[in-house]
Every structure is written in C-alpha cells, then in structure tokens.
Design a protein around this motif. Structure first.
Motif, mmCIF file in Angstrom:
data_model
loop_
_atom_site.group_PDB
_atom_site.id
_atom_site.type_symbol
_atom_site.label_atom_id
_atom_site.label_comp_id
_atom_site.label_asym_id
_atom_site.label_seq_id
_atom_site.Cartn_x
_atom_site.Cartn_y
_atom_site.Cartn_z
ATOM 1 N N TRP A 44 9.202 16.259 44.885
ATOM 2 C CA TRP A 44 9.058 16.279 46.342
ATOM 3 C C TRP A 44 9.848 15.150 46.991
ATOM 4 O O TRP A 44 10.375 15.306 48.096
ATOM 5 N N ALA A 45 9.959 14.014 46.319
ATOM 6 C CA ALA A 45 10.799 12.933 46.840
ATOM 7 C C ALA A 45 12.256 13.370 46.865
ATOM 8 O O ALA A 45 12.997 13.068 47.810
ATOM 9 N N ALA A 46 12.686 14.112 45.835
ATOM 10 C CA ALA A 46 14.067 14.593 45.782
ATOM 11 C C ALA A 46 14.345 15.585 46.907
ATOM 12 O O ALA A 46 15.423 15.571 47.521
ATOM 13 N N VAL A 47 13.380 16.462 47.185
ATOM 14 C CA VAL A 47 13.540 17.418 48.281
ATOM 15 C C VAL A 47 13.652 16.678 49.614
ATOM 16 O O VAL A 47 14.525 16.977 50.443
ATOM 17 N N ALA A 48 12.778 15.708 49.827
ATOM 18 C CA ALA A 48 12.814 14.934 51.073
ATOM 19 C C ALA A 48 14.126 14.174 51.212
ATOM 20 O O ALA A 48 14.703 14.098 52.306
ATOM 21 N N LEU A 49 14.607 13.617 50.113
ATOM 22 C CA LEU A 49 15.864 12.876 50.148
ATOM 23 C C LEU A 49 17.028 13.794 50.502
ATOM 24 O O LEU A 49 17.917 13.422 51.286
ATOM 25 N N ALA A 50 17.013 15.014 49.958
ATOM 26 C CA ALA A 50 18.086 15.967 50.253
ATOM 27 C C ALA A 50 18.074 16.364 51.727
ATOM 28 O O ALA A 50 19.130 16.491 52.361
ATOM 29 N N VAL A 51 16.881 16.569 52.276
ATOM 30 C CA VAL A 51 16.770 16.909 53.704
ATOM 31 C C VAL A 51 17.250 15.743 54.552
ATOM 32 O O VAL A 51 18.020 15.910 55.509
ATOM 33 N N GLN A 52 16.797 14.550 54.215
ATOM 34 C CA GLN A 52 17.140 13.362 54.994
ATOM 35 C C GLN A 52 18.637 13.078 54.961
ATOM 36 O O GLN A 52 19.217 12.619 55.956
ATOM 37 N N ALA A 53 19.263 13.383 53.828
ATOM 38 C CA ALA A 53 20.698 13.132 53.686
ATOM 39 C C ALA A 53 21.548 14.254 54.280
ATOM 40 O O ALA A 53 22.781 14.169 54.272
ATOM 41 N N GLY A 54 20.906 15.294 54.790
ATOM 42 C CA GLY A 54 21.636 16.400 55.381
ATOM 43 C C GLY A 54 22.219 17.360 54.368
ATOM 44 O O GLY A 54 23.080 18.180 54.696
ATOM 45 N N ARG A 55 21.748 17.295 53.129
ATOM 46 C CA ARG A 55 22.270 18.176 52.075
ATOM 47 C C ARG A 55 21.414 19.416 51.873
ATOM 48 O O ARG A 55 21.813 20.307 51.116
ATOM 49 N N LEU A 56 20.265 19.453 52.506
ATOM 50 C CA LEU A 56 19.369 20.593 52.371
ATOM 51 C C LEU A 56 18.885 21.029 53.743
ATOM 52 O O LEU A 56 18.356 20.218 54.510
ATOM 53 N N ASP A 57 19.085 22.305 54.047
ATOM 54 C CA ASP A 57 18.557 22.867 55.281
ATOM 55 C C ASP A 57 17.035 22.792 55.214
ATOM 56 O O ASP A 57 16.427 23.280 54.251
ATOM 57 N N PRO A 58 16.388 22.187 56.221
ATOM 58 C CA PRO A 58 14.928 22.055 56.200
ATOM 59 C C PRO A 58 14.197 23.388 56.038
ATOM 60 O O PRO A 58 13.049 23.410 55.579
ATOM 61 N N ARG A 59 14.858 24.501 56.396
ATOM 62 C CA ARG A 59 14.205 25.811 56.250
ATOM 63 C C ARG A 59 13.890 26.138 54.799
ATOM 64 O O ARG A 59 13.003 26.950 54.513
ATOM 65 N N TRP A 60 14.627 25.533 53.877
ATOM 66 C CA TRP A 60 14.435 25.823 52.459
ATOM 67 C C TRP A 60 13.590 24.777 51.744
ATOM 68 O O TRP A 60 13.319 24.904 50.547
ATOM 69 N N ALA A 61 13.172 23.745 52.477
ATOM 70 C CA ALA A 61 12.405 22.666 51.845
ATOM 71 C C ALA A 61 11.070 23.170 51.296
ATOM 72 O O ALA A 61 10.647 22.777 50.197
ATOM 73 N N ALA A 62 10.401 24.030 52.052
ATOM 74 C CA ALA A 62 9.097 24.540 51.600
ATOM 75 C C ALA A 62 9.239 25.342 50.314
ATOM 76 O O ALA A 62 8.395 25.264 49.414
ATOM 77 N N LEU A 63 10.314 26.123 50.203
ATOM 78 C CA LEU A 63 10.525 26.914 48.990
ATOM 79 C C LEU A 63 10.720 26.011 47.783
ATOM 80 O O LEU A 63 10.120 26.230 46.728
ATOM 81 N N LEU A 64 11.556 24.982 47.920
ATOM 82 C CA LEU A 64 11.782 24.075 46.803
ATOM 83 C C LEU A 64 10.521 23.291 46.452
ATOM 84 O O LEU A 64 10.254 23.023 45.271
ATOM 85 N N ALA A 65 9.723 22.955 47.465
ATOM 86 C CA ALA A 65 8.468 22.250 47.194
ATOM 87 C C ALA A 65 7.509 23.144 46.420
ATOM 88 O O ALA A 65 6.866 22.711 45.456
ATOM 89 N N ALA A 66 7.399 24.414 46.840
ATOM 90 C CA ALA A 66 6.504 25.350 46.157
ATOM 91 C C ALA A 66 6.987 25.651 44.748
ATOM 92 O O ALA A 66 6.188 25.691 43.797
ATOM 93 N N LEU A 67 8.287 25.866 44.592
ATOM 94 C CA LEU A 67 8.826 26.187 43.270
ATOM 95 C C LEU A 67 8.709 24.997 42.324
ATOM 96 O O LEU A 67 8.422 25.167 41.130
ATOM 97 N N SER A 68 8.903 23.803 42.833
ATOM 98 C CA SER A 68 8.766 22.624 41.974
ATOM 99 C C SER A 68 7.309 22.411 41.572
ATOM 100 O O SER A 68 7.032 22.001 40.437
ATOM 101 N N TRP A 69 6.377 22.722 42.477
ATOM 102 C CA TRP A 69 4.956 22.643 42.105
ATOM 103 C C TRP A 69 4.651 23.601 40.954
ATOM 104 O O TRP A 69 4.009 23.227 39.968
#
Length: 211
Positions: A44-69
């Motif tokens: 989840w820290a990696a997902v947040a870092l990607a969003v914060q750095a502009g490398r991940l569209d926030p729309r996909w953050a929930a999917l990566l969080a769920a899949l990583s869980w």
C-alpha cells in the motif's frame, strides 16, 4: 503531505486484521505475525508513492490495493497451510469488482467477463486433472481474472500464460533442488497472484489509461 506513511500505517492495520480473521476461520489458517502486516504495509505504501509521484492514475489505486491485499493474504495461507480458504477467495471477487468502479463501468464489465473466462478455464483444468489444479485455485482465478481484464483485455492472456510458465519454472527449480519430486503438487496461488499483481501494476502506470 506525503501519502506514503498513512498508506503504510493503514496496510499495517489491515494486515493485522486480515491475519486475525484468517486464524478464526472455521478451518483456521494460522499465519505468523508479520507476514500480512509487513506485506500489506509495503504494497500500500508503494501504491501511494506511485500516485504521489504521478506514475499511477488514482482511478486504479483501489484495484492495486485490493489485488495486493489478496496477493498477500492468499500467498501466506497457500504457502503456510497449503489452502486457499473460501472465506478469502469468494468475497475477493466482489472486492475486486468494487475496486474497479473508480476506473469506470467499462472496467467493471471487463472484470465480470474476465472472472468468468479465467475462472472457467481453471475449472476445465480442474475437472480434467484435479491433481494439477485444486478447487481453491479455481475460486482464486475469478477475482484474479476480474483484476486482469478490468485493467485491460490484453492483460488476461498475459496473466494466464505467465502464471502457467512461472508455475512450471518453480516446479522445475523445486525438483532440481530436491525440494519436490516429479508430480508433486506445489502451491499455485502465490504464483498466480504474484504474476497478476506484477502485470497489473506495470500495465496501469499513468493517467492516460482508458476507463
């Protein structure tokens, strides 16, 4: 303000809660302290870092969080107790579909179709050769297929083929290392989940991914 520290803290709490629930399943899946906590905190820290750095569209953050869980919890149980509990795999499909909602209705529709396609393919393998593919893997294939197809149709065959190749490679290494014999049944869940998480994470890097 940095999103990474709060995301890691949430992952730590969610990991502890996940481990607590796994232990209390009807057929308990005891996972040592730290497996789920550290895994989810890092993901989840990696997902947040990607969003914060502009490398991940926030729309996909929930999917990566769920899949990583699912990847952390499923891998821990399959590796440690050689089971993928229904209480983990069955609700995961709904969780993944909900996580696709921010990405748009098209992503949700692809997710539903992907769950049927990959789950159906795994079911066929299970019916033909139950020793090669367990029932837990079949149930796990549905949310994994939903995540892959939801992120893009092209990802579904990549995940399916990649997981098959990776499983074969892991089995070969285990045999050569003397950790398993020919025909031994090795956990497939961690391989499928690892490949899916890696493929989806790479495929949805920026804000121009279509919804």
């Amino acid at each position: 303000m940095s999103l990474v520290v709060p995301a890691a803290a949430l992952g730590l709490v969610a990991g502890a809660g996940t481990r607590w629930l796994l232990v209390r399943l009807p057929r308990g899946a005891p996972v040592p302290v730290g497996w789920c906590e550290a895994g989810l905190a890092a993901c989840w820290a990696a997902v947040a870092l990607a969003v914060q750095a502009g490398r991940l569209d926030p729309r996909w953050a929930a999917l990566l969080a769920a899949l990583s869980w699912l990847a952390v919890a499923g891998s821990a149980t399959d590796l440690l107790v050689r089971r993928l509990p229904n209480a983990l795999t069955v609700p995961a499909l709904g969780l993944v579909l909900v996580a696709l909602v921010p990405a748009g209705s098209g992503a949700v529709q692809r997710g539903l179709a992907g769950a049927v396609l990959l789950g159906g393919a795994y079911l066929v393998v299970h019916l033909v050769s139950p020793h090669a593919m367990g029932g837990g893997d079949v149930k796990l294939a549905a949310p994994v297929g939903a995540a892959a197809a939801g992120a893009g149709w092209a990802l579904l065959p990549v995940v399916a083929v990649g997981a098959a190749v990776a499983s074969a490679a892991v089995a070969l290494v285990a045999v050569v290392a003397g950790r398993a014999g020919w025909g031994s049944r090795l956990p497939h869940g961690p391989v499928l989940l690892g490949v899916a998480l890696a493929v989806v994470a790479v495929a949805v890097p920026g804000p121009r991914i279509p919804g």
